[in-house]
Design an enzyme around this catalytic site. Structure first.
Site, short mmCIF file in Angstrom:
data_model
loop_
_atom_site.label_atom_id
_atom_site.label_comp_id
_atom_site.label_asym_id
_atom_site.label_seq_id
_atom_site.Cartn_x
_atom_site.Cartn_y
_atom_site.Cartn_z
N LYS A 48 7.86 -4.61 7.36
CA LYS A 48 8.44 -3.33 7.03
C LYS A 48 7.39 -2.39 6.45
CE LYS A 48 12.43 -5.96 5.47
NZ LYS A 48 13.00 -6.49 4.21
N GLY A 49 6.27 -2.97 5.99
CA GLY A 49 5.29 -2.21 5.22
C GLY A 49 4.69 -1.01 5.94
N GLU A 105 -0.91 -1.16 11.36
CA GLU A 105 -0.70 -2.07 10.23
C GLU A 105 -0.77 -1.33 8.90
OE1 GLU A 105 0.22 -4.62 8.93
OE2 GLU A 105 -0.28 -6.47 9.96
N ASP A 106 -0.12 -1.88 7.89
CA ASP A 106 -0.22 -1.28 6.56
C ASP A 106 -1.51 -1.71 5.86
OD1 ASP A 106 0.63 -3.92 6.36
OD2 ASP A 106 2.30 -3.53 5.00
N ASP A 109 -5.61 -8.00 4.58
CA ASP A 109 -6.13 -8.70 3.40
C ASP A 109 -6.96 -9.89 3.89
OD1 ASP A 109 -6.50 -9.61 0.82
OD2 ASP A 109 -4.46 -10.31 0.54
N LYS A 137 -8.67 -4.45 2.84
CA LYS A 137 -9.12 -5.12 1.61
C LYS A 137 -10.09 -6.21 2.05
CE LYS A 137 -5.64 -6.82 -0.86
NZ LYS A 137 -4.52 -7.03 -1.80
N PHE A 158 -3.74 -5.93 -5.91
CA PHE A 158 -2.45 -5.93 -5.22
C PHE A 158 -1.82 -4.55 -5.38
CE2 PHE A 158 2.04 -6.70 -4.57
CZ PHE A 158 2.00 -7.43 -3.40
N VAL A 159 -1.62 -3.89 -4.26
CA VAL A 159 -1.14 -2.50 -4.31
C VAL A 159 0.29 -2.38 -3.78
CG1 VAL A 159 -3.43 -1.45 -4.19
CG2 VAL A 159 -2.23 -2.01 -2.07
N ASP A 165 5.28 -3.30 -0.69
CA ASP A 165 6.28 -3.74 -1.67
C ASP A 165 5.74 -4.79 -2.63
OD1 ASP A 165 6.16 -5.93 0.26
OD2 ASP A 165 7.95 -6.69 -0.76
N ARG A 171 8.47 0.37 -2.16
CA ARG A 171 8.07 0.87 -0.83
C ARG A 171 8.22 2.38 -0.74
NH1 ARG A 171 7.58 -3.59 2.62
NH2 ARG A 171 9.07 -5.28 2.36
P1 5GP Z 1 -3.09 -10.95 5.36
O1 5GP Z 1 -2.45 -11.87 6.35
O2 5GP Z 1 -4.11 -10.02 5.97
O3 5GP Z 1 -3.65 -11.69 4.18
O4 5GP Z 1 -1.96 -10.09 4.70
C1 5GP Z 1 -1.20 -9.24 5.43
C2 5GP Z 1 0.12 -8.94 4.75
O5 5GP Z 1 0.15 -9.37 3.38
C3 5GP Z 1 0.33 -7.46 4.72
O6 5GP Z 1 0.91 -6.98 5.92
C4 5GP Z 1 1.20 -7.30 3.50
O7 5GP Z 1 2.54 -7.55 3.84
C5 5GP Z 1 0.73 -8.40 2.57
N1 5GP Z 1 -0.28 -7.87 1.61
C6 5GP Z 1 -1.59 -8.15 1.56
N2 5GP Z 1 -2.18 -7.49 0.53
C7 5GP Z 1 -1.21 -6.77 -0.06
C8 5GP Z 1 -1.18 -5.86 -1.18
O8 5GP Z 1 -2.17 -5.55 -1.86
N3 5GP Z 1 0.04 -5.34 -1.49
C9 5GP Z 1 1.18 -5.62 -0.80
N4 5GP Z 1 2.30 -5.03 -1.20
N5 5GP Z 1 1.19 -6.46 0.25
C10 5GP Z 1 0.02 -7.02 0.62
#
Ligand code: 5GP
Length: 195
Positions: A48-49, A105-106, A109, A137, A158-159, A165, A171
């Site tokens: 949803k992000g 994508e939002d 990470d 990130k 963590f944002v 969210d 959100r």
């Molecule tokens: P990844 O698989 O790249 O580690 O993480 C992707 C997902 O983790 C993102 O789509 C998001 O839902 C969540 N995520 C990663 N970092 C953050 C953050 O700083 N804040 C929030 N709210 N969600 C995050």
């Protein structure tokens, strides 16, 4: 007793203002429009992000475009961590075969979620597959993924806000900010930790 979240007070630092986001989204839209040079593009957004970003970005792109939405959840990780195990909750609603596809994508990470998604979508034989993320990130990246469009590179914090969210809240904030530590830890633990 559970305290009611105070959306604005819970954010300690505003990382990106509404104006900064709007300016950058407009720039990304212009670049994407130039790069695809009139070719139709299919934006695939990940709920949803990415919802606010997708809504703003699509209107900043001057191309014939279709949109599709997927929803994935990573499971097995904590509330603020991704596990790399991804489950598809909502799949594409139309074929993307031989189309120019741009993933919206939002945040990236560790890269585990996107890595899974890219492999999944490649299997559907799009003509091209590119990636656009609002936030990057890079500090915690576990898999290297070439990202074509990045809104902002941010530190390892963590944002929340602008779609992102914590526990499904925050959100709807118009900016991107960092949550105060006591929101994660609860007031008692935060006091012991000296925050
Ligand atoms: P990844 O698989 O790249 O580690 O993480 C992707 C997902 O983790 C993102 O789509 C998001 O839902 C969540 N995520 C990663 N970092 C953050 C953050 O700083 N804040 C929030 N709210 N969600 C995050």
């Amino acid at each position: 007793m559970t305290r009611a979240p105070d959306l604005h007070a819970d954010v300690g630092e505003i990382l990106l203002t509404e104006e900064q986001i709007a300016t950058r989204v407009a720039e990304l839209g212009r670049r994407i429009s130039e790069d695809y040079a009139g070719r139709p593009v299919t934006l695939v957004s990940v709920l949803k992000g990415s919802l606010p970003f997708m809504a703003d970005l699509m209107r900043a792109i001057d191309l014939p475009l279709r949109i599709d939405l997927m929803e994935v959840s990573s499971y097995g990780g904590g509330a603020t961590e991704s596990s790399g195990l991804v489950r598809i909750l909502k799949d594409l609603s139309a074929t993307i075969e031989r189309e120019d596809v741009l993933i919206v994508e939002d945040i990236i990470d560790t890269g585990l979620t996107l890595n899974y998604l890219v492999r999944y979508l490649r299997g559907k034989n799009p003509a091209t597959l590119r990636i656009c993320t609002l936030l990057d990130k890079p500090a915690r990246r576990l898999v290297e993924i070439p990202v074509d469009y990045i809104g902002f590179t941010i530190p390892d914090q963590f944002v929340v806000g602008y779609g992102l969210d914590y526990g499904e809240l925050y959100r709807n904030l118009r900016f991107v900010g960092v949550l105060r530590p006591e929101v994660y830890a609860g007031p008692a633990e935060a006091e012991v930790a000296g925050v």
